[in-house]
Design a protein around this motif. Structure first.
Motif, PDB file in Angstrom:
ATOM      1  N   LEU A  58    -110.601 -43.543  36.444  1.00 39.19           N
ATOM      2  CA  LEU A  58    -110.302 -43.644  35.007  1.00 39.19           C
ATOM      3  C   LEU A  58    -109.936 -45.075  34.593  1.00 39.19           C
ATOM      4  N   GLY A  59    -110.499 -46.046  35.315  1.00 37.37           N
ATOM      5  CA  GLY A  59    -110.274 -47.446  34.979  1.00 37.37           C
ATOM      6  C   GLY A  59    -108.933 -47.995  35.386  1.00 37.37           C
ATOM      7  N   GLU A  60    -108.227 -47.329  36.304  1.00 40.06           N
ATOM      8  CA  GLU A  60    -106.894 -47.777  36.707  1.00 40.06           C
ATOM      9  C   GLU A  60    -106.782 -47.827  38.228  1.00 40.06           C
ATOM     10  N   ARG A  84    -113.851 -38.549  29.529  1.00 39.58           N
ATOM     11  CA  ARG A  84    -114.379 -39.920  29.620  1.00 39.58           C
ATOM     12  C   ARG A  84    -115.915 -39.897  29.563  1.00 39.58           C
ATOM     13  N   TYR A  88    -118.406 -41.551  26.676  1.00 39.29           N
ATOM     14  CA  TYR A  88    -119.521 -42.442  27.012  1.00 39.29           C
ATOM     15  C   TYR A  88    -120.837 -41.896  26.456  1.00 39.29           C
ATOM     16  N   GLN A 321    -109.353 -55.960  28.830  1.00 38.10           N
ATOM     17  CA  GLN A 321    -109.972 -54.746  28.310  1.00 38.10           C
ATOM     18  C   GLN A 321    -109.186 -53.520  28.774  1.00 38.10           C
ATOM     19  N   GLN A 322    -108.674 -52.744  27.840  1.00 32.45           N
ATOM     20  CA  GLN A 322    -107.836 -51.605  28.190  1.00 32.45           C
ATOM     21  C   GLN A 322    -108.614 -50.538  28.945  1.00 32.45           C
ATOM     22  N   ASP A 323    -109.838 -50.297  28.525  1.00 31.98           N
ATOM     23  CA  ASP A 323    -110.680 -49.290  29.173  1.00 31.98           C
ATOM     24  C   ASP A 323    -111.937 -49.971  29.707  1.00 31.98           C
TER      25      ASP A 323
END
Length: 348
Positions: A58-60, A84, A88, A321-323
């Motif tokens: 999840l991008g983390e 997510r 997209y 970029q947060q996501d």
């Protein structure tokens, strides 16, 4: 030390655009999955080896470590991942659900994997069962005695890791021909590969079939620098059978991704040597008979990515970029890798 001579550009070969598969181990499995979800209409089959669900991090980075490798923070949040994916899809950053549903998926995981918990592999099974049109399109194998890595039966000068222990070079001695099993799942029944004949009987009639076994001479380096993306090494590798060099539009393509700590080191040696995975994955041994080109892209180690992993949590995207979009069509590595595929399928 003099600068290394850079290898040639990746060639345009006119490979079949209808017969393409991708497979990877560990972080490479996550990357193969990102390609297949971003562009499902471009692939027939996907292989996940010692890996987990698409979009798991999840991008983390914390989620990647705590839910997608170990289970310290619980299991992968498949509901959040589906949200997510839907986001997209609404933005045309991944492929259509109907195309995704047509993939054939092969999943292999060791029950003694201490790097990516087997529970993560089971979460990937659950995810893909929900996405595929028919559960028979998924083959999941959980080896009871295997650790973390890619099993191979290729005999070479590369010492394999003990099956249950795993670890470097992440090529496992499990008496399992994973490459053959995956190719069978994709293409149907294969003839078993036979050992090369002895020197006394090496002469073949002109009508003989192509060589069954891989030749390192057909494993060539290419310059990855034109496919500019953070985290890519300068050099990649391509297994190119002679028949595929000469017969355009007939040969198939499989894109095979190494895992962390398995990439080429093209910084210190006077001659760039293929990494162990590109030599001993087992895919090359079927290439001549199947009309199969094998692309081995290479990641590089860096301060942000010290083990040379593929980007499945977002390190290669902008830091503000947060996501991060690493697992979408707009991901920097995904875009670069698809450009490599486009080149190989482009007519000379």
């Amino acid at each position: 030390m003099p600068a290394l001579a850079q290898p040639p550009a990746l060639p345009a070969l006119g490979l079949s655009a209808e017969h393409t598969a991708t497979i990877g181990v560990s972080s490479g499995g996550y990357m193969a999955e990102q390609l297949a979800v971003a562009w499902p209409s471009r692939f027939e089959a996907l292989g996940l080896v010692a890996s987990g669900p698409w979009g798991c991090a999840l991008g983390e980075l914390g989620v990647a470590l705590g839910q997608c490798m170990g289970q310290r923070h619980g299991t992968a949040d498949l509901a959040a991942i589906d949200r997510r994916l839907q986001g997209y899809r609404e933005q045309s950053r991944v492929g259509d659900a109907d195309d995704l549903a047509e993939l054939r998926v092969y999943l292999w995981h060791g029950d003694k994997d201490g790097t990516i918990d087997p529970a993560v592999g089971h979460a990937a099974v659950t995810q893909w069962q929900g996405w595929l049109a028919d559960e028979r399109q998924l083959q999941a194998v959980f080896h009871p005695d295997a650790g973390h890595g890619w099993p191979t039966t290729v005999e070479s000068d590369i010492p394999l890791a003990d099956c249950s222990e795993g670890g470097p070079p992440y090529l496992l001695d499990c008496h399992t021909d994973l490459a053959g099993d995956f190719l069978t799942w994709w293409l149907g029944a294969l003839q078993p590969a036979e050992p090369p004949e002895s020197a006394e009987s090496a002469e073949q009639p002109e009508s003989a079939e192509p060589a069954e076994f891989a030749s390192d001479a057909r494993l060539i380096a290419f310059d990855q620098r034109e496919f500019d993306a953070k985290g890519l090494a300068d050099t990649g590798f391509l297994y190119l059978p002679e028949a595929c060099e000469q017969q355009q539009n007939t040969c198939k393509l499989v894109v095979a991704f190494h895992g962390c700590e398995m990439a080429v080191d093209d910084t210190d040696d006077e001659a760039i040597q293929p990494p162990a995975f590109a030599k001993a994955s087992g895919l090359n041994r079927y290439a001549e008979r199947l009309g199969l080109v094998v692309l081995y892209p290479q990641a590089e180690a860096s301060l942000a990515n010290p083990k040379g992993c593929w980007d499945w949590w977002g390190f290669s995207e902008s830091t503000w970029q947060q996501d991060p979009l690493h697992d979408s069509r707009d991901g920097r590595q995904v875009s670069a890798l698809m450009s490599m595929i486009d080149r190989l399928q482009q007519r000379p």
